[in-house]
Design a protein around this motif. Structure first.
Motif: not given
Lengths: 470, 470
Positions: B158, B160-161, B164, B167, B170-171, B209, B235, B237, B275, B277
């Motif tokens: 992904s 997006t992941f 993220y 990013a 906070e991460l 992922y 992870l 999906g 997840s 997270e």
């Protein structure tokens, strides 16, 4: 019993014995309440406290007193109870600690006050508990507790959870009819309060936090009776062996085995939850949403990867993520480009987030007969977040979501994980809350709340849901 | 293969074809990186772009080019690949979408570019993916990605992941050696990247992922080989049937059955997570903490009820909450009052929070031989929060926690649920983060991360943990 407790939750007059800054920081909230000149303060050390006259003792109050809150040191409490008996008081809430939780001398004191109270037919709440929150009656036990009532009742063995539930913070969107924290439970105990709130017309949803009880059979029957009338969520502390040991240190409760409690909850027909957050997640959705008539959710996010993983989360929490009907897909295709989107449910609709047609997309999805509810994940990379998701954009989106929820009578809930950007997550939360929509920290939590809501709908029907009725 | 990929992750020179504001917003970050005059831009429409010369085509660049990023419309891509072949390019990352994910014409284009590339021995990453993040080599794919490297690698189906994970939010406390988002995977696929990062000395912890792959057997072997050297979190999906359908819409992957994937992960020796997270929660603790040598946690909070429920949560997440040794309890009794506290573990130590002796209490608990790690829940009612938990108080607490963690070589992690007060939770988070401690939104998440960390310690030993070594 319920009639007797009605007098306790709605006392005509209240006295606080041991009124002082140290022992009862919360008097200020009671003073702001509706008790007015039916509230009396007692402390021989003061002529007045917080601008109100102080009587040297209960017996000096020239009016009848129904309900007494005691915040004196433990060793003085028996004397106060003797006064309560003489005064004809109906109930006394002993906030003071230093009783059986503190050792043998405290246990002796506890037996003494129970004997004294029984002799005079005074009921006891506590000792070592926060007592009663009932805003309608002017009873509060923490600073800043809301004065507005709501349809949720909470029987809590923990004082902290009782305070947290009505805290003047993010959780305060949950409004309560009554909350009781009953501490050591020498007299009135969980079964008594559950029975009362089962019959209470003001309470539509009942929460229970329990670590243990000496009256297990009665608690079971009270829970079963309550669950036959209204949804009951139960959080049992001390389910694991280590947790049970912690419970025994905390409230001296014999926590019992997990299997027995689980079987008991099943037979009683209550809904077990695994954390305080899970319990409050249900409250939030129950208060703000119409019921989901089925468990088929439409999930929408900005990303394919996210939508795949969050679909798994929905299913693991007991929901389904079905494909849309043909008509829905046809309508979505009319307004959305094919590239970079998936229109089958879950909605992976990056372009809709950016172009601003998101409300229209959600409206089409929500109108589908295959869809009972919606989870919208509002999360974006920093670049687009700053560019696109202005306050104005979010307000427009929130307003449309609220409108759709009411029009279709299907719950719309928001997920907004804080991990990427707390400031943004908080902004989203504030705005959607302002428009009356529940916001969760993850799709997993949102999905679990919707799952519980669906169970509640199946058993109690649409009428139990307060939306638009309170 | 790994040697070949080394050239791709560390290209000597890079060209961006189709450099423009619309298609490659992220060029700005590459321009800030270390490529300097080994970065070339190509766009026949411009003389220059963002202050840098633009060449009309790849073939006009008067230097060898190792790695090409393509952001042109899909229909132009075959032409670019032809140029890559002529130019002797080693790898091309096709960012452009509009290939097999977009229908039959796209699929034909995809076959065409694969054939062209194979003819000239050009390897392809993508199309329809973000490509490579490797700050050491000056490769970035999103605005504001950190320029600092770290010991975590991520192979993500992904985009997006992938974004993220690095990013600038906070991460971003998680630092990465390499991240790759490989999109439609016409050529290089998950097994290739997993094999490369398994051997990469800069990568100590590997995240994956995946939604599906056409090369399942190879992926299994690559994961097994990687897991024999370093911890691998996976992870997957599309584990549920609804999620699998979503995956097939997203990346066209055949997600396969949950049972088969679970068995595969077990046999490969990787750590499955549920997840994104959960995956990042592990990264945070792995980077900031020494390993927990056992799974016995000391839990500390301000409240009895909270400590009971959170003890259950720890146990459910795979930890134990044992009682302290006698010596520990004796030492705690010396400094803490008996009333309103529990000293056996979990620590229910309201007075310690208020009086400021909390660091000393935690220090005694952490020094106990029965304790391998600590979770401190920083949460309080509004009244005491404002009165007690000033920035100064929190900084002092955070500093002591960090000191203790390093002295005893036992992880100390913070839980700080945002529900009561987001502003406060964010303040707590910021301050503890500043002092290098991981902060979680719940004890449940903190406990799960510690559980994973313990598994990692058991299999890979203390040496794999980067704390104090990077």
């Amino acid at each position: 019993m319920p009639a007797e407790l009605e007098e306790i939750f709605y006392p005509k007059s209240v006295a606080v014995v041991g009124a002082s800054a140290e022992t009862l920081g919360y008097i200020s909230t009671i003073l702001e309440g509706k008790l007015g000149d039916r509230l009396f303060l007692v402390n021989p050390k003061y002529q007045e406290f917080m601008g109100k006259k102080c009587y040297p003792s209960l017996l000096d109050i020239p009016h009848p007193v129904d309900y007494v809150i005691v915040g004196t040191p433990a060793r003085v409490v028996p004397e106060v109870i003797r006064d309560c008996v003489k005064k004809g008081v109906k109930a006394v809430h002993i906030y003071s600690s230093g009783f059986s939780e503190a050792g043998e001398e405290g246990a002796r004191l506890e037996r003494e006050i129970l004997e004294l109270a029984r002799g005079g037919r005074v009921r006891i709440i506590g000792p070592n508990g926060m007592g009663i929150y009932c805003p309608e009656a002017g009873l509060f036990f923490a600073n800043g507790q809301p004065h507005e009532s709501g349809p949720v009742g909470f029987v809590s063995q923990s004082g902290t959870f009782a305070i947290y539930s009505t805290a003047a913070g993010e959780l305060a969107e949950a409004r309560f009819s009554k909350v009781v924290s009953y501490g050591n439970a020498v007299d009135l105990d969980a079964p008594d309060f559950v029975r009362y709130l089962a019959e209470d017309q003001k309470t539509r949803l009942l929460l229970v936090y329990v670590e243990g009880t000496r009256r297990g059979r009665e608690l079971f029957e009270a829970l079963r009776e309550a669950a036959s009338r209204k949804p009951v969520l139960v959080l049992k502390g001390g389910m694991t062996p280590d947790g049970a040991r912690a419970a025994s240190s905390h409230t001296g409760s014999l926590a019992g085995s997990q299997q027995i409690w689980e079987a008991m909850f099943r037979q009683a027909g209550v809904i077990p939850v695994r954390s305080f957050e899970e319990m409050m997640d249900v409250v939030r959705a129950f208060l703000l949403c119409p019921p989901p008539r089925g468990k088929r959710v439409s999930m929408a996010s900005v990303s394919g990867g996210v939508s795949v993983v969050e679909t798994d989360a929905c299913v693991e929490m007991g929901l389904q993520v079905p494909t849309f009907g043909e008509e829905t897909i046809r309508r979505l295709k009319e307004i959305l480009p094919a590239a970079g989107t998936s229109l089958k449910n879950p909605l992976d609709v990056w372009p809709a987030f950016v172009s601003g047609i998101l409300p229209e997309v959600l409206r089409i999805a929500l109108s589908d007969d295959n869809v009972d509810c919606m989870i919208l994940e509002v999360q974006m990379g920093a670049y687009y977040r700053e560019l696109v998701m202005t306050d104005e954009y979010l307000r427009g989106l929130a307003e449309k979501c609220r409108e759709m929820q009411l029009e279709f009578r299907k719950p719309v809930v928001i997920s907004n994980p804080p991990e990427l950007d707390w400031e943004f997550a908080h902004r989203v939360r504030r705005i959607f809350k302002e428009y009356g929509l529940p916001v969760y920290e993850s799709v997993r939590r949102a999905a679990k709340a919707l799952h519980h809501l669906h169970r509640i709908f199946l058993k109690y029907g649409e009428e139990i849901f307060p939306l638009g009725r309170f």
